[in-house]
Scaffold this active site. Sequence first.
Site, short mmCIF file in Angstrom:
data_model
loop_
_atom_site.label_atom_id
_atom_site.label_comp_id
_atom_site.label_asym_id
_atom_site.label_seq_id
_atom_site.Cartn_x
_atom_site.Cartn_y
_atom_site.Cartn_z
N LYS A 79 -39.63 7.89 -15.56
CA LYS A 79 -39.03 9.21 -15.34
C LYS A 79 -38.55 9.30 -13.90
O LYS A 79 -39.33 9.39 -12.97
CB LYS A 79 -40.00 10.36 -15.61
CG LYS A 79 -39.22 11.67 -15.73
CD LYS A 79 -39.93 12.90 -15.25
CE LYS A 79 -39.95 13.16 -13.80
NZ LYS A 79 -38.69 13.62 -13.17
N GLU A 90 -48.52 6.33 -4.68
CA GLU A 90 -47.97 6.08 -3.35
C GLU A 90 -47.51 7.43 -2.84
O GLU A 90 -46.54 7.99 -3.37
CB GLU A 90 -46.78 5.12 -3.42
CG GLU A 90 -47.12 3.71 -3.81
CD GLU A 90 -47.90 2.96 -2.75
OE1 GLU A 90 -47.98 3.44 -1.60
OE2 GLU A 90 -48.45 1.90 -3.08
N CYS A 145 -41.19 8.07 3.29
CA CYS A 145 -42.63 8.33 3.41
C CYS A 145 -43.19 7.65 4.65
O CYS A 145 -44.15 8.12 5.24
CB CYS A 145 -43.35 7.90 2.15
SG CYS A 145 -42.84 6.30 1.55
N GLU A 182 -46.01 16.66 6.21
CA GLU A 182 -44.85 15.78 6.06
C GLU A 182 -43.59 16.64 5.91
O GLU A 182 -43.45 17.36 4.93
CB GLU A 182 -45.05 14.90 4.82
CG GLU A 182 -43.99 13.85 4.67
CD GLU A 182 -44.25 12.93 3.49
OE1 GLU A 182 -44.65 13.42 2.42
OE2 GLU A 182 -44.04 11.72 3.65
P1 NAP Z 1 -42.60 15.28 -6.09
O1 NAP Z 1 -42.44 16.71 -6.39
O2 NAP Z 1 -43.95 14.72 -5.87
O3 NAP Z 1 -41.86 14.47 -7.25
C1 NAP Z 1 -42.01 13.10 -7.49
C2 NAP Z 1 -41.83 12.85 -8.96
O4 NAP Z 1 -42.83 13.55 -9.70
C3 NAP Z 1 -40.49 13.36 -9.49
O5 NAP Z 1 -40.04 12.49 -10.48
C4 NAP Z 1 -40.87 14.70 -10.04
O6 NAP Z 1 -39.99 15.21 -10.98
C5 NAP Z 1 -42.21 14.43 -10.65
N1 NAP Z 1 -43.00 15.65 -10.80
C6 NAP Z 1 -42.89 16.82 -10.11
N2 NAP Z 1 -43.78 17.72 -10.55
C7 NAP Z 1 -44.46 17.13 -11.56
C8 NAP Z 1 -45.51 17.56 -12.41
N3 NAP Z 1 -46.04 18.78 -12.32
N4 NAP Z 1 -45.97 16.68 -13.33
C9 NAP Z 1 -45.44 15.44 -13.43
N5 NAP Z 1 -44.46 15.00 -12.67
C10 NAP Z 1 -43.97 15.81 -11.72
O7 NAP Z 1 -41.74 14.93 -4.86
P2 NAP Z 1 -40.29 15.45 -4.54
O8 NAP Z 1 -39.94 16.71 -5.26
O9 NAP Z 1 -39.45 14.31 -4.81
O10 NAP Z 1 -40.47 15.80 -3.01
C11 NAP Z 1 -41.40 16.77 -2.53
C12 NAP Z 1 -42.14 16.24 -1.34
O11 NAP Z 1 -42.87 15.06 -1.70
C13 NAP Z 1 -41.24 15.76 -0.22
O12 NAP Z 1 -40.77 16.79 0.56
C14 NAP Z 1 -42.15 14.80 0.48
O13 NAP Z 1 -43.03 15.44 1.33
C15 NAP Z 1 -42.91 14.16 -0.63
N6 NAP Z 1 -42.30 12.87 -1.04
C16 NAP Z 1 -42.92 11.72 -0.72
C17 NAP Z 1 -42.34 10.51 -1.09
C18 NAP Z 1 -42.96 9.21 -0.79
O14 NAP Z 1 -42.27 8.21 -0.85
N7 NAP Z 1 -44.21 9.13 -0.50
C19 NAP Z 1 -41.16 10.50 -1.75
C20 NAP Z 1 -40.53 11.69 -2.08
C21 NAP Z 1 -41.14 12.87 -1.72
P3 NAP Z 1 -38.88 16.27 -10.53
O15 NAP Z 1 -37.90 15.52 -9.75
O16 NAP Z 1 -38.31 16.79 -11.78
O17 NAP Z 1 -39.55 17.33 -9.71
#
Ligand code: NAP
Length: 505
Positions: A198, A274, A309, A408
């Site tokens: 996904k 991660e 990240c 972050e």
């Molecule tokens: P995220 O909300 O953690 O999303 C990552 C993945 O999980 C996406 O595919 C997302 O789908 C899915 N997801 C979201 N809510 C979920 C739920 N309740 N149940 C199952 N899956 C779910 O991260 P993001 O929206 O991409 O970014 C938010 C923050 O996360 C960033 O601002 C940053 O701080 C952090 N981040 C960290 C990394 C890293 O590499 N460590 C990468 C990206 C972001 P959707 O896209 O549909 O929400």
Amino acid sequence: MTKPTEDRALAVRAELEKRFAGLALPTRPYIDGRWTDPAGGDTFDRISPRDGRLIARVGAGGARDVDRAVAGARRAFDSGVWSGRPPRERRLVLQRLARLVEEHAEELALIESVDMGKPYTDALAVDLRVTVQSLDFYAEAVDKRYDEVAPTAQDRLATITREPLGVVGAVVPWNFPLMMAAWKIAPALAVGNSVVLKPAEQSPLTALRFAELATEAGVPDGVLNVVPGLGPTAGAALGRHHGVDAVAFTGSGEVGREFLRYAADSNLKEVSLELGGKSPQIVMPDAPDLSVVARAVANGVFFNQGEACSAGSRLLVHRDIEEELLELVLAESRRLVVGDPLDPRTDIGALVEDRHLERVLGYVRGALDEGARLVLGGDRILAGTGGYYVEPTVFDRVDPRSRIAREEVFGPVLSVFSFENTEEAVRLANDTEYGLAAAVWSRDLSTAHRLARSVRAGTVWVNCFDDSDITVPFGGYAQSGLGGRDKSLHALEKYTQLKSTWIRL
Ligand code: NAP
Ligand code: MG
């Protein structure tokens, strides 16, 4: 690197725009080797962050689509059509996929850039290059690994073999969409698993195209499925599914925790996470060359719009060189060009979406309220384009207890702190819930080694930043990760389980 002239840059951009307009974008779930309509009939809009314009409506997969994908993946796994093939044959197929991705690298980089806003040149030079490397690395590894025989008594034979887990769910973020998917898909497939991916709602397009290329390369139907959709529906369905044996996740800590809950509430599937980081760069007064450090600091935090990240978002600098280094960092940061991701002069593209833009600007306002001194940037720019651009932003005199110091931001924002001695540097560096990466700058061998040992992080760079290779594990200590590492041969451990077989002779 020298930048192209304005005329040349505009010509390149026009050519890329034309090519993008001519692409037939994949927009539906890819299940069991074919495009399918989502059961619920819902779609979500893909808005390009470069100009705020709609580029596609993508079919939003839900629980029923995830069910079908998992069923297809299970069928394929149980049939042995992939899991039962000799490792050499899986190698050949994955190598063919690597060549196809290479052939389509420009197309995939273009889609990635328009979909999530990173510079096209970076998408090509980093994301696509590493995606191909991942496929090649795990393909090549898988028919060169041997299992074990235990040193038991003479009348027994005990073998210790690694078996694939079965159906692996992969859930990835939007900052390196295809590359992070490949870090999970390549090792998982190489050892014989089936995968349901996904992608993030902000960046589903390259993964869908990749799935189609996988079929073309000879990956059997059902072995790789991609279900675009929203986190709380498609993502959660995968996390809670009883037919999924493991989930490999990259993203925020908040959602990572959800996956642990999903596993606890369903079938105790394996979960590897991660997560984020707040990586410090520690600069000692005997750092080799401050202009080199300054470049590494600016690139380390502003690369990929700061949406990384491992971004070096905390600069910890010794008081004696603070002023000099800060000047150099500001000069390097001013040199970076923020602009259209398709313009080859661009160093920093657009933030992924309007919500994220607001989030990043909210952190900037918060930092000002908390008394940090803004020394560069701090604003949205190029708003007239409709895109989501933010200037490289630097805060000085940051309170280590403030939010900007601890959370972050995931945007182009650097926080600067100073220290007086090594102990204080280590204390500041480790004063975080994260532990993904860190850098140490010192000419003294002992200082560098001592600091590298004292900093709690999964990766420590000495006199460099962001060096990486598929042969080296990547992942975090503390709340930056759990359950193994991405990349290197160690990643294979995440996608296999050990079987002990006793034979009485
Ligand atoms: P995220 O909300 O953690 O999303 C990552 C993945 O999980 C996406 O595919 C997302 O789908 C899915 N997801 C979201 N809510 C979920 C739920 N309740 N149940 C199952 N899956 C779910 O991260 P993001 O929206 O991409 O970014 C938010 C923050 O996360 C960033 O601002 C940053 O701080 C952090 N981040 C960290 C990394 C890293 O590499 N460590 C990468 C990206 C972001 P959707 O896209 O549909 O929400
Ligand atoms: Mg999200």
